[in-house]
Write a protein that holds these residues in place. Structure first.
Motif, short mmCIF file in Angstrom:
data_model
loop_
_atom_site.label_atom_id
_atom_site.label_comp_id
_atom_site.label_asym_id
_atom_site.label_seq_id
_atom_site.Cartn_x
_atom_site.Cartn_y
_atom_site.Cartn_z
N CYS A 1 0.86 -1.19 0.00
CA CYS A 1 0.00 0.00 0.00
C CYS A 1 0.89 1.23 0.00
O CYS A 1 1.79 1.34 0.84
CB CYS A 1 -0.89 0.02 1.23
SG CYS A 1 -2.13 -1.27 1.24
N PRO A 2 0.65 2.17 -0.90
CA PRO A 2 1.50 3.37 -0.95
C PRO A 2 1.42 4.20 0.33
O PRO A 2 2.43 4.75 0.77
CB PRO A 2 0.97 4.16 -2.14
CG PRO A 2 -0.12 3.37 -2.74
CD PRO A 2 -0.34 2.14 -1.93
N GLU A 3 0.25 4.24 0.96
CA GLU A 3 0.10 5.05 2.17
C GLU A 3 0.54 4.33 3.44
O GLU A 3 0.72 4.95 4.48
CB GLU A 3 -1.35 5.56 2.31
CG GLU A 3 -2.41 4.49 2.47
CD GLU A 3 -2.88 3.88 1.16
OE1 GLU A 3 -3.62 2.89 1.22
OE2 GLU A 3 -2.49 4.36 0.08
N ARG B 1 3.19 1.14 4.02
CA ARG B 1 4.05 0.10 3.45
C ARG B 1 3.91 -1.25 4.15
O ARG B 1 4.28 -2.28 3.62
CB ARG B 1 5.52 0.55 3.49
CG ARG B 1 5.81 1.65 2.53
CD ARG B 1 5.81 1.06 1.15
NE ARG B 1 6.38 1.99 0.18
CZ ARG B 1 6.02 1.98 -1.07
NH1 ARG B 1 5.09 1.18 -1.50
NH2 ARG B 1 6.58 2.81 -1.92
N ARG B 2 3.38 -1.26 5.38
CA ARG B 2 3.21 -2.53 6.10
C ARG B 2 2.03 -3.31 5.54
O ARG B 2 1.98 -4.52 5.65
CB ARG B 2 3.01 -2.28 7.59
CG ARG B 2 4.25 -1.70 8.26
CD ARG B 2 3.95 -1.33 9.68
NE ARG B 2 2.94 -0.26 9.66
CZ ARG B 2 2.15 0.08 10.65
NH1 ARG B 2 2.24 -0.55 11.78
NH2 ARG B 2 1.29 1.06 10.55
N GLY B 3 1.06 -2.61 4.97
CA GLY B 3 -0.12 -3.27 4.43
C GLY B 3 0.07 -3.63 2.97
O GLY B 3 0.98 -3.16 2.30
N SER B 4 -0.81 -4.51 2.48
CA SER B 4 -0.76 -4.84 1.06
C SER B 4 -2.16 -4.77 0.49
O SER B 4 -3.16 -4.78 1.21
CB SER B 4 -0.13 -6.21 0.84
OG SER B 4 -0.91 -7.22 1.43
N GLN B 5 -2.18 -4.71 -0.82
CA GLN B 5 -3.46 -4.64 -1.50
C GLN B 5 -3.46 -5.61 -2.68
O GLN B 5 -2.41 -5.94 -3.23
CB GLN B 5 -3.74 -3.22 -1.97
CG GLN B 5 -2.66 -2.59 -2.79
CD GLN B 5 -2.86 -1.09 -2.99
OE1 GLN B 5 -3.83 -0.51 -2.51
NE2 GLN B 5 -1.96 -0.46 -3.70
N ALA B 6 -4.65 -6.07 -3.01
CA ALA B 6 -4.82 -6.91 -4.19
C ALA B 6 -5.19 -5.99 -5.34
O ALA B 6 -5.99 -5.07 -5.19
CB ALA B 6 -5.92 -7.93 -3.95
N VAL B 7 -4.59 -6.26 -6.50
CA VAL B 7 -4.80 -5.43 -7.68
C VAL B 7 -5.23 -6.33 -8.84
O VAL B 7 -4.59 -7.36 -9.11
CB VAL B 7 -3.51 -4.67 -8.06
CG1 VAL B 7 -3.73 -3.77 -9.26
CG2 VAL B 7 -2.98 -3.87 -6.86
N LEU B 8 -6.28 -5.93 -9.51
CA LEU B 8 -6.77 -6.67 -10.66
C LEU B 8 -5.81 -6.51 -11.84
O LEU B 8 -5.35 -5.41 -12.13
CB LEU B 8 -8.16 -6.12 -11.05
CG LEU B 8 -8.91 -6.80 -12.18
CD1 LEU B 8 -9.24 -8.24 -11.81
CD2 LEU B 8 -10.19 -6.03 -12.48
#
Length: 162
Positions: free
Chosen positions: A98-100, A102-109
């Motif tokens: 996640c840009p905001e 960095r510890r988190g992540s996101q799924a991207v299509l």
């Protein structure tokens, strides 16, 4: 065991409630099974795959934080991590930091995932129409929408309160 039973009084369902419960549980299981079978016959997607792709396609920039996605799918974080990993191997999604935060992540299509969704959607929606919507009139659809929205909201609120 007898001691616990005597202290734990559970009110049973009356005949009307039992008929409602059984009709719901049995028909909903049959419906989900049929929709899953139809989806797999027409694509290489499972119902959870399809749901992930739909949620990502509707999200801003076609991406969602993993926690938000798990919440929307009603998946545990570990189940979502496993599922997204299998979808990543098939090229349907990617995981990014996640840009905001960095510890988190996101799924991207991915483009492959969007194409898979676009190819599966017409067949899946035809199956939904055939096995559910075609049997309901406007009043029944409105009633089911009210009931399941209310139940979903209540259960979501209860989960977040815990």
């Amino acid at each position: 065991m007898k001691e616990c039973y005597s202290r734990c009084v559970v009110e049973s369902l009356d005949n009307t409630q039992m008929a409602c419960w059984r009709a719901f549980i049995e028909s909903s299981q049959r419906l989900i099974t049929q929709l899953e079978e139809d989806l797999r016959a027409d694509s290489e997607l499972s119902m959870p795959d399809y749901h992930v792709l739909v949620l990502l396609s509707e999200a801003p920039q076609q991406r969602l934080r993993m926690g938000e996605l798990a919440n929307r799918l009603v998946f545990s974080p570990s189940r979502l991590t496993y599922h997204i990993s299998t979808m990543e191997r098939r090229g349907l999604v990617v995981r990014e930091s996640c840009p905001e935060d960095r510890r988190g992540s996101q799924a991207v299509l991915t483009a492959t995932g969007l194409l898979a969704l676009r190819e599966a959607a017409p067949h899946h929606l035809a199956s939904v129409r055939r096995h559910l919507m075609d049997d309901l009139d406007e009043a029944e659809m409105a009633c089911l929408t009210r009931v399941f929205t209310r139940l979903g909201d209540r259960m979501t609120a209860a989960r977040t309160a815990d």
